[in-house]
Enzyme design. Structure first.
Site, PDB file in Angstrom:
ATOM      1  N   ASN A 155       0.840  -1.198   0.000  1.00  0.00           N
ATOM      2  CA  ASN A 155       0.000   0.000   0.000  1.00  0.00           C
ATOM      3  C   ASN A 155       0.872   1.243   0.000  1.00  0.00           C
ATOM      4  O   ASN A 155       1.959   1.256   0.594  1.00  0.00           O
ATOM      5  CB  ASN A 155      -0.906   0.040   1.240  1.00  0.00           C
ATOM      6  CG  ASN A 155      -2.221  -0.674   1.018  1.00  0.00           C
ATOM      7  OD1 ASN A 155      -2.836  -0.539  -0.029  1.00  0.00           O
ATOM      8  ND2 ASN A 155      -2.633  -1.455   1.998  1.00  0.00           N
ATOM      9  N   HIS A 156       0.401   2.303  -0.629  1.00  0.00           N
ATOM     10  CA  HIS A 156       1.108   3.582  -0.594  1.00  0.00           C
ATOM     11  C   HIS A 156       0.745   4.350   0.670  1.00  0.00           C
ATOM     12  O   HIS A 156      -0.419   4.382   1.076  1.00  0.00           O
ATOM     13  CB  HIS A 156       0.747   4.424  -1.826  1.00  0.00           C
ATOM     14  CG  HIS A 156       1.331   3.905  -3.096  1.00  0.00           C
ATOM     15  ND1 HIS A 156       2.612   4.193  -3.499  1.00  0.00           N
ATOM     16  CD2 HIS A 156       0.799   3.103  -4.050  1.00  0.00           C
ATOM     17  CE1 HIS A 156       2.861   3.594  -4.656  1.00  0.00           C
ATOM     18  NE2 HIS A 156       1.769   2.932  -5.007  1.00  0.00           N
ATOM     19  N   ASN A 157       1.741   4.951   1.281  1.00  0.00           N
ATOM     20  CA  ASN A 157       1.483   5.850   2.402  1.00  0.00           C
ATOM     21  C   ASN A 157       0.891   7.163   1.885  1.00  0.00           C
ATOM     22  O   ASN A 157       1.254   7.626   0.801  1.00  0.00           O
ATOM     23  CB  ASN A 157       2.784   6.136   3.164  1.00  0.00           C
ATOM     24  CG  ASN A 157       3.368   4.870   3.780  1.00  0.00           C
ATOM     25  OD1 ASN A 157       2.628   4.003   4.250  1.00  0.00           O
ATOM     26  ND2 ASN A 157       4.681   4.757   3.777  1.00  0.00           N
TER      27      ASN A 157
END
Length: 231
Positions: A155-157
């Site tokens: 997942n992207h922050n």
């Protein structure tokens, strides 16, 4: 002829039986295609690997081949791409089949390598799959999977408003799919999900959380519909 072909296929699938309605032309065409797939399977020798009865469709490509391990009777469809750029690479068990145009990619970045992709024995995956392994992806034995499966263990922050999301890095938990699961077509499984053994996932589902063994799940986002063995 049919008995011979049936015997050869049973080396990979002991329970296989040719349908008595199968016509001779289709059988001959099948033999022609599989003969060429077997010849293409010999390309593994150029990577200093034992082909182990592998069948390769046209234009199969490998990246970082020293970190790709596979068992007997691997079957890769047309234009399948395996990229083992990662810490532990790709491990495929015996009798694994991956459909045409699929992508099996541990990671794409040289500055933050992904973990691994591990697929167990007797697993069949349909066409156009995308299997990512950034946070680790494990698929257990005897799973059957429809077309367009996508697994994204990353997942992207996005915590900060003053920094572009693409510059905030990623977080990874991994995905585990237990043995003996049936996954319908166009299913998406997101990071951190653990699917218990014997689960059934309905076509088109987006799985965002974990489920116990023998669950029947479906929906967007996916939810528990029932247990396989409840009265």
């Amino acid at each position: 002829m049919k008995n011979l072909i049936e015997h050869i296929i049973q080396l990979r699938n002991p329970n296989f039986k040719l349908d008595p309605n199968l016509n001779s032309y289709a059988l001959l065409q099948f033999i022609w295609v599989q003969t060429w797939n077997m010849i293409r399977g010999l390309k593994f020798m150029f990577y200093f690997k034992n082909p182990k009865g592998a069948l390769l469709g046209p234009n199969v490509r490998l990246f970082n081949s020293p970190k790709i391990k596979f068992g007997h009777f691997l079957k890769l469809g047309r234009e399948v791409y395996l990229s083992a750029l990662g810490k532990k690479g790709i491990s495929l068990g015996n009798n694994v089949s991956i459909g045409d145009y699929s992508r099996v990619i541990v990671s794409t970045s040289f500055d933050y390598l992904g973990e691994f992709i591990k697929i167990g024995n007797n697993v069949g995956i349909g066409e156009f799959a995308y299997l990512g392994g950034a946070g680790g992806l494990e698929i257990g034995d005897d799973c059957i999977v429809g077309q367009y499966l996508s697994c994204h263990p990353e997942n992207h922050n996005s915590k900060y408003s003053d920094i572009p999301i693409r510059l905030q890095g990623v977080n990874r938990k991994g995905i585990v799919i237990g043995p003996n699961c049936w996954i319908g077509s166009k299913v998406t499984i997101l990071d951190g999900v653990h699917i218990g053994s014997g689960c059934i996932i309905a076509a088109g589902s987006v799985v965002t959380k974990s489920f116990e063994p023998n669950s029947i799940i479906g929906g967007v986002p996916a939810k528990l519909l029932k247990s396989r063995f409840e009265n």
